[in-house]
Design an enzyme around this catalytic site. Sequence first.
Site, PDB file in Angstrom:
ATOM      1  N   GLY A 167       0.818  -1.346  -0.031  1.00 38.16           N
ATOM      2  CA  GLY A 167      -0.089   0.053   0.185  1.00 38.16           C
ATOM      3  C   GLY A 167       0.633   1.319   0.049  1.00 38.16           C
ATOM      4  N   GLU A 220      -5.236 -10.422   6.809  1.00 40.67           N
ATOM      5  CA  GLU A 220      -3.986 -11.012   7.549  1.00 40.67           C
ATOM      6  C   GLU A 220      -3.365 -12.123   6.514  1.00 40.67           C
ATOM      7  OE1 GLU A 220      -3.191 -10.398  10.411  1.00 40.67           O
ATOM      8  OE2 GLU A 220      -4.795  -9.464  11.498  1.00 40.67           O
ATOM      9  N   THR A 221      -1.890 -12.029   6.585  1.00 42.02           N
ATOM     10  CA  THR A 221      -1.533 -12.633   5.503  1.00 42.02           C
ATOM     11  C   THR A 221      -0.413 -13.926   5.892  1.00 42.02           C
ATOM     12  OG1 THR A 221       0.356 -11.121   5.753  1.00 42.02           O
ATOM     13  CG2 THR A 221      -1.270 -10.558   4.109  1.00 42.02           C
ATOM     14  N   TYR A 268      -5.411 -19.725   5.015  1.00 42.50           N
ATOM     15  CA  TYR A 268      -5.259 -18.151   4.416  1.00 42.50           C
ATOM     16  C   TYR A 268      -5.749 -18.259   2.908  1.00 42.50           C
ATOM     17  CZ  TYR A 268      -2.534 -14.551   1.969  1.00 42.50           C
ATOM     18  OH  TYR A 268      -2.268 -13.673   1.030  1.00 42.50           O
ATOM     19  N   ARG A 301       9.410 -20.929  -5.655  1.00 45.17           N
ATOM     20  CA  ARG A 301       8.464 -19.800  -5.440  1.00 45.17           C
ATOM     21  C   ARG A 301       8.811 -18.668  -6.639  1.00 45.17           C
ATOM     22  NH1 ARG A 301       7.180 -23.289  -2.595  1.00 45.17           N
ATOM     23  NH2 ARG A 301       6.596 -23.202  -0.438  1.00 45.17           N
TER      24      ARG A 301
END
Length: 375
Positions: A13, A81-82, A185, A253
């Site tokens: 953000g 929430e992550t 999540y 990843r």
Amino acid sequence: MRALITGGAGFIGTHLSRRLLAEGLEVAVLDAFTPQVHGDNRDLAPDLRGAVRLVRGDIRDEAALRRALAGVEAVVHLAAETGTGQSMYEVARYSEVNLQGTAQLMDLLVNDPDRRVRHLVVASSRAVYGEGRYRCPLDGVVFPPARSRVALALGRFEPACPVCGLPLDRLPTTEDTPPAPTSFYGLTKLVQEKMGLLFGGTLGISTHALRYQNVFGPGQSLQNPYTGILAIFSGLARSGETLRIFEDGLESRDFVHVRDVVEATWRALNTEAPEPVALNVGSGVATTVAEVAEGIVRHLGSRSRIQVTGEFRIGDIRHNTADLTRVREQLGFTPTTAFQEDLEAFLDWAAEERPATGGYARSLEELRSRRLMNV
């Protein structure tokens, strides 16, 4: 255009706020400044103070959210929430923030008679896919389920073909891959994006759900033990502690720089979506965890030892690479990420920041105590 960024004082953000201001938008930010993410900080970055309209409040707080939405024409919904692992034992909190918070946003959009919002971007995640997309030499393209505790305990880390059991070749994950989250999540992010797409379409709002991959870059929280391995490993390497790698270190990843995430988000705000759509946002390149650890230790000149432990966490996926065909076609987005260069720049930035103190070890112990990690 006036834009609201929920969770806008956080990592993504903050970068997005700067971009929107530079593009001439008026920016409002709603943020609760939770200690896990922000530590002791309770304010915007210094260069944003006074430049954006800040509403301090929780995404679940109807009054605060109503104030934040006043007069805006675009919403970027980042508030969530992550932590993948944490979501597996703080289930109620993740449900309340991610699901109820998003529901509160949709409720206000639906029921506002003076609604001016024309663009909605919902921050989704690659976690919605679970293990993703693979190819079997016999059965073609397949989508393996979550790996079992038994297989992981035996060191069988690679997913097997769900039809015949043969080894698989991993493929970039496309947006039409059937969602199969392996963590709570991931499940909340799937419901978040579905809510955004459903109500965006119902209200005639141009809506994009952006499935961010593993985002990194300067400004990332180094205090949050659930923020990602780059921040965690950099802190450990700076203090000379052992870098303990789960599984065999070959899990991979898709690391995407926050610069590219901001670019894709900006393009989504400026593109009319004929129908609500979900798009991958990543680098399209797979990097193994072992490669990351080695790069961090090498660049920092650290004395840290890299230990491949064979440990595993329930809810983790094995591989992750985004197929970027659709986002390239619909938003004209092509990532600029050069991972090694961007990693080194991130490490140089992190070296000037205060490292985390013990949070990561505590987070692993919390998982072990709940049998969500092998013991």
